[in-house]
Scaffold this motif. Structure first.
Motif, PDB file in Angstrom:
ATOM      1  N   ASN A   2     -38.166   0.684   1.326  1.00 31.32           N
ATOM      2  CA  ASN A   2     -38.642   0.953  -0.022  1.00 31.32           C
ATOM      3  C   ASN A   2     -40.171   0.922  -0.036  1.00 31.32           C
ATOM      4  N   LYS A  28     -40.310   4.042  -4.199  1.00 26.15           N
ATOM      5  CA  LYS A  28     -39.770   3.293  -5.337  1.00 26.15           C
ATOM      6  C   LYS A  28     -40.736   3.221  -6.510  1.00 26.15           C
ATOM      7  N   CYS A  84     -45.045  -5.532  -7.828  1.00 28.93           N
ATOM      8  CA  CYS A  84     -44.160  -4.466  -7.349  1.00 28.93           C
ATOM      9  C   CYS A  84     -43.172  -4.976  -6.306  1.00 28.93           C
ATOM     10  N   VAL A  85     -43.590  -5.942  -5.503  1.00 31.43           N
ATOM     11  CA  VAL A  85     -42.670  -6.542  -4.534  1.00 31.43           C
ATOM     12  C   VAL A  85     -41.510  -7.202  -5.269  1.00 31.43           C
ATOM     13  N   ARG A  86     -41.815  -7.898  -6.368  1.00 33.40           N
ATOM     14  CA  ARG A  86     -40.773  -8.572  -7.138  1.00 33.40           C
ATOM     15  C   ARG A  86     -39.878  -7.575  -7.879  1.00 33.40           C
ATOM     16  N   ARG A  87     -40.491  -6.593  -8.520  1.00 35.50           N
ATOM     17  CA  ARG A  87     -39.732  -5.683  -9.380  1.00 35.50           C
ATOM     18  C   ARG A  87     -38.933  -4.629  -8.621  1.00 35.50           C
ATOM     19  N   TYR A  88     -39.525  -4.135  -7.529  1.00 33.33           N
ATOM     20  CA  TYR A  88     -38.924  -2.976  -6.860  1.00 33.33           C
ATOM     21  C   TYR A  88     -38.467  -3.264  -5.435  1.00 33.33           C
ATOM     22  N   GLY A  89     -38.711  -4.468  -4.953  1.00 30.54           N
ATOM     23  CA  GLY A  89     -38.273  -4.818  -3.608  1.00 30.54           C
ATOM     24  C   GLY A  89     -38.918  -3.979  -2.527  1.00 30.54           C
ATOM     25  N   VAL A  90     -40.188  -3.618  -2.718  1.00 31.98           N
ATOM     26  CA  VAL A  90     -40.848  -2.746  -1.734  1.00 31.98           C
ATOM     27  C   VAL A  90     -41.098  -3.509  -0.432  1.00 31.98           C
ATOM     28  N   SER A  91     -41.000  -2.763   0.669  1.00 29.29           N
ATOM     29  CA  SER A  91     -41.228  -3.347   1.993  1.00 29.29           C
ATOM     30  C   SER A  91     -42.377  -2.662   2.723  1.00 29.29           C
ATOM     31  N   HIS A 114     -48.886  -9.437   2.044  1.00 29.97           N
ATOM     32  CA  HIS A 114     -47.571  -9.483   1.394  1.00 29.97           C
ATOM     33  C   HIS A 114     -46.430  -9.222   2.374  1.00 29.97           C
TER      34      HIS A 114
END
Length: 227
Positions: A2, A28, A84-91, A114
């Protein structure tokens, strides 16, 4: 994977989104940092309403933040990326960087903080053929600002044709500016692309500050259905 993409609404970030999608990766969210001041070494200064229309046209969520202090440019990105890491689970964090090591190194530093992979899908693309590549690909854009010798102010605010692109390549050889504007010689705004469900229309006026500096100031923008 993501991915969050750093998004300015210009040719480089829009093309990055397309390249990532073509590779089967999941974009995402788009992240746009909007400086409230005139010049930024790190960020393009976009119109927030344009960003919202472009994101809507591509069907991708947009997260924005304004930065008022140049010394906080990375701090603001850090805060938005954390959200965005919290909301969308971006990696992963992707940028449209083509040539700027200044941008690339700073974006990679924030991504690493991050635990994200840093991706630069446009990195190293041939500068002399890049504008041709974009035009043939179907990315339509206008020049929004010019800050160099050799680029005609008459190009501001209109969608560039392949003929315009060829002229820019000739002028870049004559005047020595980067043909894809990676040195900040100009800023662009994408009005149509393959992923756009609607075309962006803009009305505005040209502001000439000097022989080498001029801007297309957008007064009104809207989306219109594509044929």
């Amino acid at each position: 994977m993501n991915i969050a993409v750093l998004f300015t609404g210009g040719k480089d970030s829009v093309f990055a989104v397309h390249v990532l999608r073509e590779k089967g990766l999941s974009v995402k969210v788009l992240i746009s940092i909007v400086p409230s001041y005139e010049y930024s070494m790190l960020y393009h200064k976009p119109y927030p309403q344009v960003l919202m229309l472009q994101a809507y046209s591509m069907g991708i969520p947009l997260e924005t933040a304004t930065v008022v202090n140049p010394e906080r440019e990375l701090t603001v990105l850090d805060e938005v990326l954390s959200r965005c890491v919290r909301r969308y689970g971006v990696s992963a964090l992707a940028s449209g960087a083509v040539l700027s090591r200044f941008q690339r190194e700073r974006f990679e530093k924030i991504a690493l903080k991050h635990g994200l992979e840093a991706i630069h899908p446009n990195w190293g693309i041939d500068q002399k053929t890049y504008l041709r590549t974009l035009t043939r690909y179907g990315i339509r854009f206008i020049i929004q600002s010019i800050t160099t010798m050799g680029l005609p102010h008459s190009m501001l605010g209109r969608v560039l044709s392949m003929e315009d692109v060829e002229r820019i390549l000739v002028l870049s050889e004559k005047y020595g500016f980067n043909p894809s504007f990676e040195g900040g010689e100009a800023e662009t705004l994408v009005v149509d692309a393959p992923l756009f469900k609607y075309r962006l229309e803009c009305e505005g006026s040209v502001e000439e500050r000097s022989e080498y500096e001029a801007f297309f100031n957008i007064k009104k923008c809207w989306l219109t259905p594509k044929n």
